[in-house]
Design an enzyme around this catalytic site. Structure first.
Site, PDB file in Angstrom:
ATOM      1  N   ARG A  68       0.756  -1.039  -0.103  1.00  0.00           N
ATOM      2  CA  ARG A  68       0.011   0.040   0.125  1.00  0.00           C
ATOM      3  C   ARG A  68       0.831   1.247  -0.090  1.00  0.00           C
ATOM      4  NH1 ARG A  68      -1.805   2.450   4.365  1.00  0.00           N
ATOM      5  NH2 ARG A  68      -2.075   0.686   5.619  1.00  0.00           N
TER       6      ARG A  68
ATOM      7  N   TYR B 125     -10.799  18.749 -16.016  1.00  0.00           N
ATOM      8  CA  TYR B 125     -11.291  17.583 -16.297  1.00  0.00           C
ATOM      9  C   TYR B 125     -12.711  17.306 -15.509  1.00  0.00           C
ATOM     10  CZ  TYR B 125     -12.057  12.402 -15.846  1.00  0.00           C
ATOM     11  OH  TYR B 125     -12.612  11.204 -15.704  1.00  0.00           O
TER      12      TYR B 125
ATOM     13  N   ASP C  73      -2.382  19.264 -14.787  1.00  0.00           N
ATOM     14  CA  ASP C  73      -2.861  17.926 -15.409  1.00  0.00           C
ATOM     15  C   ASP C  73      -2.611  18.029 -16.683  1.00  0.00           C
ATOM     16  OD1 ASP C  73      -4.275  15.857 -16.744  1.00  0.00           O
ATOM     17  OD2 ASP C  73      -6.253  16.065 -15.484  1.00  0.00           O
TER      18      ASP C  73
ATOM     19  N   LYS D  70      -5.012   6.947 -19.795  1.00  0.00           N
ATOM     20  CA  LYS D  70      -5.000   7.351 -21.099  1.00  0.00           C
ATOM     21  C   LYS D  70      -3.907   7.107 -21.978  1.00  0.00           C
ATOM     22  CE  LYS D  70      -8.943   9.056 -19.275  1.00  0.00           C
ATOM     23  NZ  LYS D  70      -8.962  10.356 -18.507  1.00  0.00           N
TER      24      LYS D  70
HETATM   25  C1  LIG Z   1      -9.494  10.672 -17.455  1.00  0.00           C
HETATM   26  C2  LIG Z   1      -8.835  11.983 -16.664  1.00  0.00           C
HETATM   27  C3  LIG Z   1      -8.554  12.097 -15.384  1.00  0.00           C
HETATM   28  C4  LIG Z   1      -9.003  11.246 -14.336  1.00  0.00           C
HETATM   29  O1  LIG Z   1      -8.464   9.976 -14.457  1.00  0.00           O
HETATM   30  P1  LIG Z   1      -8.790   8.631 -14.026  1.00  0.00           P
HETATM   31  O2  LIG Z   1      -7.726   7.699 -14.245  1.00  0.00           O
HETATM   32  O3  LIG Z   1     -10.032   8.203 -14.829  1.00  0.00           O
HETATM   33  O4  LIG Z   1      -9.023   8.789 -12.458  1.00  0.00           O
HETATM   34  C5  LIG Z   1      -8.171  13.298 -15.285  1.00  0.00           C
HETATM   35  N1  LIG Z   1      -7.592  14.417 -16.061  1.00  0.00           N
HETATM   36  C6  LIG Z   1      -7.943  14.068 -17.303  1.00  0.00           C
HETATM   37  C7  LIG Z   1      -7.597  15.284 -18.265  1.00  0.00           C
HETATM   38  C8  LIG Z   1      -8.555  12.882 -17.919  1.00  0.00           C
HETATM   39  O5  LIG Z   1      -8.939  12.566 -19.068  1.00  0.00           O
END
Ligand SMILES: *Cc1c(COP(=O)(O)O)cnc(C)c1O
Length: 391
Positions: A63, A116, A187, A212
């Site tokens: 963890r 997001y 992000d 992604k």
């Molecule tokens: C999908 C996404 C997230 C969140 O990610 P998860 O892996 O689904 O928790 C954050 N920022 C962007 C730009 C995203 O497309």
């Protein structure tokens, strides 16, 4: 396991080589072992004491840390030009831990618009309960940002913006935040470190939904945060173990495999998406294409990934367009091998109540496309055919 072979100070940034190379794994394996073990034991009381005192880097519980996960974290840190990285079970795990490590009750978080949607929902639903105030700014208005940052604790950015893909002047915004003593969190899921390394432009913490492009194969949900060592260590010490959103060793192994082809995949996503964006812009039923390669370039952006949007005119029935698509699947998420379409009216605009993201400045007739790795001519035929299905 030894260090990765390329050193930032001595070598030019070369992601393809970095991702193809590894430390020396046990038995000289070329792929890291999956340490599918919840705990790690100690040979002696002295070894255990040194580990618990933080004097020796010895994993003890998955963890908190795991050797397969550590290989992934090291690669991301190097790719981002960051001092350290921490893996998470999801992008939202990385977002929530980063914000909670920086902000507490009485603090103010400034965020750019069109982030997001689940980050937006978390900032609206969860942060006020914890006594953290969130103010939104237009990231293009540097004077307005400077005013908002006065007295703030952290500044949350996403560039290009979700759904509309406006690019921010990341170096300028990082400079404003630094001058105001405000921690920056960006992000970087859209650009990936192949096209944008925000830490090199003064951003303190960079995070990804690794679900992604970093995974790239639509088989993993994961996240990661990279940046200044003191901040990543604070996240690792004060938040990550307690929220429990740890990255699992098998997921980390999939991400390491995905990373090997990241530079290749991004080149393909970029070329196909640019070609399709150009052709859509010339289509009579398309009003507007929102692709950062077609607007003002982001000051920190070295390329364009495969996610963009377009707006259709009234002659196109969006339900009929969606149903006529054969190669493009209808779905959320993005960044995988498969092309996807998602209408904004479905994903953002119809939702009511506390989960609504109605403050988003997203055109009603907008459709988002994630361009996968299929043949670009096949993809264009699919789009052209679906656009011909006029309502
Ligand atoms: C999908 C996404 C997230 C969140 O990610 P998860 O892996 O689904 O928790 C954050 N920022 C962007 C730009 C995203 O497309």
């Amino acid at each position: 396991m030894g260090a990765l072979p390329l050193s930032d100070e001595d070598e030019p940034f070369n992601p393809a080589t970095l991702l193809a190379h590894d430390p020396d794994f046990p038995e000289h394996a070329v792929v890291p072992p999956i340490y599918q073990s919840s705990l790690f034991t100690f040979a002696s009381h002295a070894e255990m004491r040194a580990a618990f005192a933080g004097e020796a880097a010895h994993p003890f519980y998955s963890r908190v840390g795991n050797p397969t996960v550590a290989v992934f974290e090291e690669k991301i840190a190097r790719l981002e030009g960051a001092e350290a990285a921490k893996g998470f079970a999801s992008g939202m795990g990385a977002i929530s831990a980063s914000v909670l490590a920086c902000c507490g009750a009485g603090d103010r978080l400034v965020a750019v618009r069109n982030i997001y949607p689940d980050a937006y929902r978390m900032f609206g639903l969860l942060l006020p309960r914890l006594g953290i105030r969130v103010d939104y700014v237009d990231g293009g208005d540097l004077a307005g940002v400077a005013r908002a940052l006065d007295g703030a604790r952290a500044f949350y950015l996403e560039s290009p913006a979700s759904w509309v893909f406006d690019c921010l002047d990341v170096p300028a915004l990082a400079g404003l935040a630094r001058a105001a003593g405000v921690t920056t969190i960006l992000d970087n899921s859209w650009a990936t470190p192949i096209f944008q390394q925000p830490c090199r432009h003064g951003i303190d913490l960079v995070l990804h939904s690794a679900s992604k492009y970093i995974s790239g194969h639509s088989d993993t949900v994961a996240g990661v945060v990279a940046g200044r060592r003191d901040l990543v260590e604070r996240i690792a010490r004060e938040v990550h173990p307690f929220l429990g959103a740890k990255l699992a060793p098998f997921e980390a192994w999939l991400l390491i495999r995905g990373l090997r082809t990241l530079p290749l995949r991004m080149a393909r996503h970029q070329a196909s998406a640019l070609a399709l964006a150009e052709r859509l812009a010339g289509h009579p039923a398309v009003r507007r294409v929102l692709h950062p390669g077609r607007g003002a370039a982001g000051a920190a952006l070295g390329g364009w990934s495969g996610l963009f949007s377009f707006v259709v005119d009234e002659s196109v029935s969006i339900p009929d367009f969606c149903d006529a698509l054969a190669l493009f699947k209808l779905g959320v998420s993005w960044g995988g091998h498969e092309s996807l379409a998602l209408p904004a009216a479905m994903a953002l605009l119809q939702q009511q109540g506390p989960n609504s993201v109605r403050d988003f400045a997203v055109p009603e007739r907008l459709i988002r496309l994630s361009i996968g790795l299929e043949d670009v001519e096949d993809l264009w035929r699919d789009l052209e055919n679906a656009l011909a299905h006029h309502g």
